[in-house]
Every structure is written in C-alpha cells, then in structure tokens.
Motif scaffolding. Structure first.
Motif, PDB file in Angstrom:
ATOM      1  N   ARG A  42      -5.824   2.151  -7.386  1.00 56.67           N
ATOM      2  CA  ARG A  42      -4.844   3.069  -7.980  1.00 56.67           C
ATOM      3  C   ARG A  42      -4.122   3.872  -6.913  1.00 56.67           C
ATOM      4  O   ARG A  42      -2.893   4.032  -6.949  1.00 56.67           O
ATOM      5  N   GLU A  43      -4.877   4.390  -5.937  1.00 54.78           N
ATOM      6  CA  GLU A  43      -4.263   5.184  -4.868  1.00 54.78           C
ATOM      7  C   GLU A  43      -3.291   4.347  -4.042  1.00 54.78           C
ATOM      8  O   GLU A  43      -2.201   4.805  -3.704  1.00 54.78           O
ATOM      9  N   GLN A  44      -3.684   3.114  -3.727  1.00 56.66           N
ATOM     10  CA  GLN A  44      -2.817   2.245  -2.929  1.00 56.66           C
ATOM     11  C   GLN A  44      -1.561   1.874  -3.712  1.00 56.66           C
ATOM     12  O   GLN A  44      -0.460   1.857  -3.167  1.00 56.66           O
ATOM     13  N   THR A  45      -1.708   1.579  -4.995  1.00 48.58           N
ATOM     14  CA  THR A  45      -0.553   1.235  -5.829  1.00 48.58           C
ATOM     15  C   THR A  45       0.412   2.411  -5.920  1.00 48.58           C
ATOM     16  O   THR A  45       1.633   2.239  -5.815  1.00 48.58           O
ATOM     17  N   ALA A  46      -0.126   3.612  -6.080  1.00 49.81           N
ATOM     18  CA  ALA A  46       0.731   4.800  -6.148  1.00 49.81           C
ATOM     19  C   ALA A  46       1.506   4.990  -4.841  1.00 49.81           C
ATOM     20  O   ALA A  46       2.708   5.275  -4.858  1.00 49.81           O
ATOM     21  N   LYS A  47       0.816   4.808  -3.710  1.00 52.04           N
ATOM     22  CA  LYS A  47       1.488   4.952  -2.413  1.00 52.04           C
ATOM     23  C   LYS A  47       2.574   3.895  -2.256  1.00 52.04           C
ATOM     24  O   LYS A  47       3.687   4.193  -1.793  1.00 52.04           O
ATOM     25  N   ASP A  48       2.265   2.651  -2.622  1.00 51.77           N
ATOM     26  CA  ASP A  48       3.243   1.571  -2.508  1.00 51.77           C
ATOM     27  C   ASP A  48       4.464   1.830  -3.391  1.00 51.77           C
ATOM     28  O   ASP A  48       5.593   1.554  -2.991  1.00 51.77           O
ATOM     29  N   HIS A  49       4.239   2.375  -4.587  1.00 57.00           N
ATOM     30  CA  HIS A  49       5.362   2.649  -5.482  1.00 57.00           C
ATOM     31  C   HIS A  49       6.230   3.779  -4.940  1.00 57.00           C
ATOM     32  O   HIS A  49       7.459   3.732  -5.048  1.00 57.00           O
ATOM     33  N   ARG A  50       5.594   4.798  -4.368  1.00 64.60           N
ATOM     34  CA  ARG A  50       6.370   5.911  -3.798  1.00 64.60           C
ATOM     35  C   ARG A  50       7.261   5.446  -2.651  1.00 64.60           C
ATOM     36  O   ARG A  50       8.390   5.904  -2.496  1.00 64.60           O
ATOM     37  N   LYS A  51       6.756   4.549  -1.835  1.00 65.13           N
ATOM     38  CA  LYS A  51       7.490   4.107  -0.644  1.00 65.13           C
ATOM     39  C   LYS A  51       8.226   2.783  -0.854  1.00 65.13           C
ATOM     40  O   LYS A  51       8.839   2.263   0.081  1.00 65.13           O
ATOM     41  N   HIS A  52       8.154   2.215  -2.055  1.00 64.01           N
ATOM     42  CA  HIS A  52       8.814   0.939  -2.384  1.00 64.01           C
ATOM     43  C   HIS A  52       8.412  -0.175  -1.424  1.00 64.01           C
ATOM     44  O   HIS A  52       9.228  -1.013  -1.039  1.00 64.01           O
ATOM     45  N   THR A  53       7.152  -0.184  -1.034  1.00 62.99           N
ATOM     46  CA  THR A  53       6.678  -1.134  -0.027  1.00 62.99           C
ATOM     47  C   THR A  53       6.830  -2.572  -0.483  1.00 62.99           C
ATOM     48  O   THR A  53       7.301  -3.426   0.269  1.00 62.99           O
ATOM     49  N   GLY A  54       6.419  -2.864  -1.716  1.00 61.44           N
ATOM     50  CA  GLY A  54       6.492  -4.236  -2.222  1.00 61.44           C
ATOM     51  C   GLY A  54       7.921  -4.743  -2.259  1.00 61.44           C
ATOM     52  O   GLY A  54       8.205  -5.885  -1.865  1.00 61.44           O
TER      53      GLY A  54
END
Length: 121
Positions: A42-54
């Motif tokens: 959950r923490e990693q997904t939230a970080k990825d969504h904030r930074k649009h990493t995917g």
C-alpha cells in the motif's frame, strides 16, 4: 557413452544444487507476515501514484519503442514499436514495484527487530 552421460548428470547436479539451496534458506529466514506485506505494498503504491512512476516508465518505454520502430519500419513500425515498448515498460514497472515492496518489508522487519532488541527490560 555411459561415462559421458554420468559426467553430464553429475555436472548438472552440481550446477543447479547450489542455486536452489540459498533461495530456500532465504525464504525461511526472511518470512514476512501478510499484514506487513500488504502495508508495504500500500505504501509503495501510494508513493508511485503521487510521483506517477508507473506512467513515466511505461510512457518512456513506449516512446523509445516508437522511435526505434519508426526508424526501422516507418509508421507501421512506430506503432508496433510503441506497443512493444509499452508492454516491456509495464513488465519493468511490475518488477521494480515488487523489488521496492520487498525492500520496504525487509526494512520494516529490520527496524521492528532492532526496536525489540533496544527496548528496556
């Protein structure tokens, strides 16, 4: 002929046995609870969504694939290259996310063990 078969079997066993044992030891030593895994994910997904990493990884791979495909095969090659690049980027993003979740799990496991060790008794 028989000696060749026996020597190949022995060599194959020696090559594959060491690779399988550390993986089993690692799995036993570093078991993480399901709740810790879910929290790390959950923490990693939230970080990825904030930074649009995917989106950055998949989009960049698609653009790179389109450029290479366009140079190699014109317009149709650009479309095919973009699709292949996007697929490769999606796979790369999944691998990156899985590694990041594992790293979070290990970090959390390390910190929880050190807190218990340092706690007053």
């Amino acid at each position: 002929m028989k000696l060749r078969f026996v020597s190949s079997a022995a060599l194959g066993t020696m090559l594959f046995l060491p690779a399988s044992l550390p993986a089993q030891d690692y799995a036993v030593l570093h078991q993480v609870s399901q709740s810790a895994h879910d929290r790390a994910e959950r923490e990693q997904t939230a970080k990825d969504h904030r930074k649009h990493t995917g989106a950055k990884i998949v989009g960049g791979s698609a653009a790179g694939g389109a450029v290479v495909g366009g140079l190699a095969g014109g317009g149709k090659g650009a479309v095919i290259g973009g699709a292949v690049g996007a697929g490769g980027g999606a796979i790369a993003n999944k691998v990156r996310k899985d590694k990041a979740v594992k790293k979070r799990e290990q970090s959390e496991s390390y910190h929880s063990h050190s807190e218990h060790r340092d706690a007053p008794r």
